[in-house]
Design a protein around this motif. Sequence first.
Motif, PDB file in Angstrom:
ATOM      1  N   ALA A  14    -107.433 -70.309 -96.757  1.00  0.00           N
ATOM      2  CA  ALA A  14    -106.825 -71.003 -97.908  1.00  0.00           C
ATOM      3  C   ALA A  14    -107.844 -71.331 -98.987  1.00  0.00           C
ATOM      4  O   ALA A  14    -107.478 -71.726-100.091  1.00  0.00           O
ATOM      5  CB  ALA A  14    -106.147 -72.292 -97.433  1.00  0.00           C
ATOM      6  N   ARG A  15    -109.115 -71.168 -98.669  1.00  0.00           N
ATOM      7  CA  ARG A  15    -110.152 -71.522 -99.650  1.00  0.00           C
ATOM      8  C   ARG A  15    -110.145 -70.559-100.840  1.00  0.00           C
ATOM      9  O   ARG A  15    -109.799 -69.389-100.695  1.00  0.00           O
ATOM     10  CB  ARG A  15    -111.534 -71.450 -98.977  1.00  0.00           C
ATOM     11  N   GLU A  16    -110.600 -71.050-101.986  1.00  0.00           N
ATOM     12  CA  GLU A  16    -110.689 -70.184-103.166  1.00  0.00           C
ATOM     13  C   GLU A  16    -111.675 -69.053-102.933  1.00  0.00           C
ATOM     14  O   GLU A  16    -111.464 -67.922-103.376  1.00  0.00           O
ATOM     15  CB  GLU A  16    -111.092 -71.003-104.398  1.00  0.00           C
ATOM     16  N   ASP A  17    -112.773 -69.351-102.210  1.00  0.00           N
ATOM     17  CA  ASP A  17    -113.787 -68.308-102.044  1.00  0.00           C
ATOM     18  C   ASP A  17    -113.498 -67.357-100.881  1.00  0.00           C
ATOM     19  O   ASP A  17    -114.322 -66.508-100.545  1.00  0.00           O
ATOM     20  CB  ASP A  17    -115.191 -68.915-101.935  1.00  0.00           C
ATOM     21  N   ALA A  18    -112.291 -67.441-100.318  1.00  0.00           N
ATOM     22  CA  ALA A  18    -111.853 -66.415 -99.352  1.00  0.00           C
ATOM     23  C   ALA A  18    -111.143 -65.287-100.105  1.00  0.00           C
ATOM     24  O   ALA A  18    -110.307 -64.566 -99.545  1.00  0.00           O
ATOM     25  CB  ALA A  18    -110.938 -67.027 -98.302  1.00  0.00           C
ATOM     26  N   SER A  19    -111.500 -65.130-101.366  1.00  0.00           N
ATOM     27  CA  SER A  19    -110.747 -64.279-102.288  1.00  0.00           C
ATOM     28  C   SER A  19    -110.849 -62.779-102.025  1.00  0.00           C
ATOM     29  O   SER A  19    -110.068 -62.011-102.579  1.00  0.00           O
ATOM     30  CB  SER A  19    -111.213 -64.573-103.720  1.00  0.00           C
ATOM     31  N   PHE A  20    -111.786 -62.348-101.188  1.00  0.00           N
ATOM     32  CA  PHE A  20    -111.910 -60.899-100.921  1.00  0.00           C
ATOM     33  C   PHE A  20    -111.277 -60.523 -99.582  1.00  0.00           C
ATOM     34  O   PHE A  20    -111.363 -59.391 -99.140  1.00  0.00           O
ATOM     35  CB  PHE A  20    -113.390 -60.493-100.966  1.00  0.00           C
TER      36      PHE A  20
END
Length: 241
Positions: free
Chosen positions: A219-225
């Motif tokens: 759910a984190r923003e930096d799990a974007s890939f």
Amino acid sequence: MGRVAMVTGGTRGIGRAIVERLKADGFKVAAGYAGNEEAARACCDELGVMIVRGNVGEFEDCQRAVAEVEAELGPVDVLINNAGITRDAMLHKMTPQQWNEVIFVNLASIFNMSRQVIDGMRERGYGRIINISSINGQKGQMGQTNYSAAKAGVIGFTKALAQETANKGITVNAVAPGYIDTEMVQAVPQAVMDKIVGGIPVGRLGKAEEIAACVAFLAREDASFITGACLTVNGGQYMAA
Ligand code: CAA
């Protein structure tokens, strides 16, 4: 201001642990529930989150529930499709009702809920959809043709929607828990349970918090890939590729 997260089946078991974790991580959280008012009230009082009643198996009910959440908290940026039930029986004893209930609550729900939030996520160029599958959707499980079919379907849905939304800032992932110490698993007959735990290399049932930690990561923003993935979390019971 934290983003808004909605967790279906969020007042008990794995869902409640996810609600608690996302709240601690700074999200404004709404917990969906089907009908257990006592558990819902406790969740609301103890965790200080919004609760919303509804049947994830019914499209119009999901529409209403999401509208209520968005009116109170704002647009849903993070959707956790967690609500699920079991109606275990060998196929030769399974009734159409046992089949249909599980398919509607565990699989149709993923469409019913995601469809409510997808337009807004596309418009805003941001979203996280995390679908709770199961080890039994990956490996199959005797007594669970309904549940295994639904949970395998959840993984297919996840991969397809991930492709549709990859260029829109929206990630779609699945988490496949193994046997976790919740009411659902405690309902398995003891003799069967002993066999199951014997087959878990870590040597114990999982904890709801261990699933919540994985969901919070996705759910984190930096799990974007990370998108279209299925994170297997089962103590080594089934090592899916
Ligand atoms: N693992 C290993 N063996 C199992 C088993 C399992 N999960 N489920 C059933 N068996 C075995 C039984 O031990 C029994 O073996 P024996 O004949 O050697 O004693 C045999 O299969 C037949 O079982 P029953 O006598 O219980 O037959 P039944 O018709 O009364 O019930 C059943 C069948 C509905 C499958 C029942 O055994 C049952 O509920 N099993 C549990 C199924 C299960 O694992 N459900 C998971 C629920 S938790 C969940 O779904 C969460 C998640 O995502 C992981």
